[in-house]
Scaffold this active site. Structure first.
Site, mmCIF file in Angstrom:
data_model
loop_
_atom_site.group_PDB
_atom_site.id
_atom_site.type_symbol
_atom_site.label_atom_id
_atom_site.label_comp_id
_atom_site.label_asym_id
_atom_site.label_seq_id
_atom_site.Cartn_x
_atom_site.Cartn_y
_atom_site.Cartn_z
ATOM 1 N N SER A 158 0.822 -1.203 0.000
ATOM 2 C CA SER A 158 0.000 0.000 0.000
ATOM 3 C C SER A 158 0.861 1.261 0.000
ATOM 4 C CB SER A 158 -0.961 -0.030 1.181
ATOM 5 O OG SER A 158 -1.925 0.989 1.078
ATOM 6 N N ASP A 182 -0.391 -4.000 -4.067
ATOM 7 C CA ASP A 182 -1.537 -3.097 -4.141
ATOM 8 C C ASP A 182 -1.176 -1.680 -3.676
ATOM 9 O OD1 ASP A 182 -4.155 -3.039 -5.143
ATOM 10 O OD2 ASP A 182 -4.980 -2.869 -3.141
ATOM 11 N N HIS A 252 -7.900 -5.277 -0.527
ATOM 12 C CA HIS A 252 -6.586 -4.635 -0.395
ATOM 13 C C HIS A 252 -5.582 -5.597 0.243
ATOM 14 C CE1 HIS A 252 -4.134 -1.108 -0.652
ATOM 15 N NE2 HIS A 252 -4.072 -0.870 0.648
#
Length: 451
Positions: A158, A182, A252
């Site tokens: 992330s 991601d 996610h």
């Protein structure tokens, strides 16, 4: 005298056992810290094969002072993302364990939980830029001690993916590899390459997208971008907000679980270059000729086998699908169907492979396929597991419309070709499929000599 000799023997051992039990742990905060907000503080936790389950804090100013840090080994940095509740990531110990099982490396977990824990996301984004400056300075000191930048691998989750990119940019793209799981979308979508992760930030950048319509980034960012299940909704994740917090984070977080599966190496997920997920599901992108004898790249840890060709050919966008749970990898077949019905038929096909007491299922239902007389219809059949020796095949044709009359699909020929293994395709000729009724048969090797 005897007692003294005994103590001199046992005390050093006791001291070593006590030392071995002292582990430095990832910072554990809670929601109250998020509400108040935290200032940035970076801690580096080192894991090696000598202390695989016990992290030890290393000095940021002098890593060489740590007795377990070996400059001759490659180093992998693991960088987490936004922590809105302050809790440690649940996957940290697992990723260090699996990475060390695969290679003798220094694994450094970058603990920036103080800085990442804040309900104010914009403040966390500000802190991540400072974290990147700090890490770049640390790696430069490593380089001064003889560490090779090309042997450094950064795994960023992330916001951690963009931190990795900023660090790589500050080091002029000399890092060996950045793996971005991601990459965060909010505050980065639509920005220039200098303001986010980019394929120039390392010698090789591989990116996984699992939540591009939510917390993740939509556009390609690396030398190769993997779009799992199209890059958005992941199988098994909640579809409605009524499922609570998992609705927001499941897609996610799936990126980490998929990568862990690839490090484990239990099975592999081949990824196919394609312009869109729809075209991939339609079976329009099943050629891997551009990659030579190696075939299409595999997602995850072992994609470095395709590194040279990917760097040479330019950014590549690829797709693959997964199961709901681990093992996530699926097995792909090219399925070709030719019918001899006079009228065009539209419908869905479910295929089952049977062998060695196991059954693998592929349901091709993303859209109604068109079947036309004496015309080969190519479908992508994705099975939940691999059957090494197929003894029987089951087929079921359906239209999805229970109100209309039942149709029959008169199959002149069906051919199944394994896309990952070079083996003779399986065929069957002259089958009558009645709508919604399963037909099972023993396949034969296709008559064609070329496969």
């Amino acid at each position: 005298m005897f007692l003294w000799q005994y103590l001199t023997l046992i005390l050093p051992v006791t001291v070593q056992i006590c030392k071995a039990q002292i582990c430095d742990e990832f910072t554990d905060l809670d929601l109250s810290h998020a509400i108040i907000g935290t200032s940035l503080k970076i801690r580096l936790l080192l894991y090696t094969r000598d202390n695989g389950t016990c992290g030890t804090l290393v000095s940021q100013s002098d890593l060489s002072a740590h007795p377990q840090f070996n400059w001759s080994r490659p180093t992998t940095f693991v960088i987490h993302g936004y922590r809105p509740t302050g809790s440690p990531p649940v996957w940290l110990l697992k990723i260090t364990e699996l990475l060390l099982a695969r290679a003798d490396v220094n694994v450094i977990v970058v603990d920036w939980n103080r800085g990442a824990t804040n309900i104010n996301y914009f403040k966390v984004v500000e802190n991540m830029h400072k974290a990147a400056d700090n890490l770049a300075a640390i790696i430069k000191r490593m380089q001064e001690h003889g560490a090779s930048l090309s042997s450094i691998h950064m795994i960023g989750v992330s916001l951690g993916a963009h931190i990795s990119g900023f660090v790589g940019a500050k080091l002029n793209g000399s890092l060996g590899r950045i793996t971005a799981l991601d990459p965060a979308g909010p505050q980065f979508t639509g920005t220039n390459p200098e303001e986010r992760l980019d394929h120039t930030d390392a010698q090789f950048v591989d990116v996984l997208h699992t939540d591009m319509d939510g917390l993740g980034f939509r556009e390609p960012l690396g030398h190769i971008d993997f779009y799992a299940n199209g890059g958005a909704d992941q199988p098994g994740c909640p579809k409605t907000i009524f499922s609570g917090g998992s609705y927001f984070k499941c897609d996610h977080q799936r990126s980490v679980l998929l990568f862990l599966d690839s490090v484990k190496g239990a099975c592999t997920s081949k990824a196919y270059p394609c312009a869109s997920y729809k075209a991939f599901l339609d079976g329009d992108c099943l050629s891997c000729d551009r990659f030579g004898a190696a075939g299409c790249p595999v997602f995850g840890y072992d994609v470095t086998e395709w590194r040279d060709v990917l760097v040479r050919t330019g950014p590549t966008k690829t797709f693959f699908t997964t199961n709901t749970d681990s093992p996530f990898c699926r097995t792909n077949y090219r399925m070709e169907v030719m019918i001899w019905n006079e009228d065009i038929r539209f419908g869905f096909i479910t295929v089952k492979l049977h062998g060695n007491g196991k059954e693998a299922v592929a349901t091709i239902n993303h859209k109604a396929s068109e079947f036309k007389k004496y015309t080969e219809t190519t479908l992508l059949a994705q099975f939940d597991k691999d059957i090494q020796s197929v003894k029987k095949v089951s087929l079921k044709f359906s239209t999805g419309n229970v109100l209309k009359a039942k149709y029959k699909l008169r199959v002149l020929r069906i051919r199944l070709r394994h896309l990952e293994r070079l083996e003779r395709p399986l065929c069957r000729y002259d089958i009558l499929l009645q709508q919604d009724k399963e037909v099972t048969f023993k396949p034969i090797h296709c008559e064609e000599s070329n496969f």
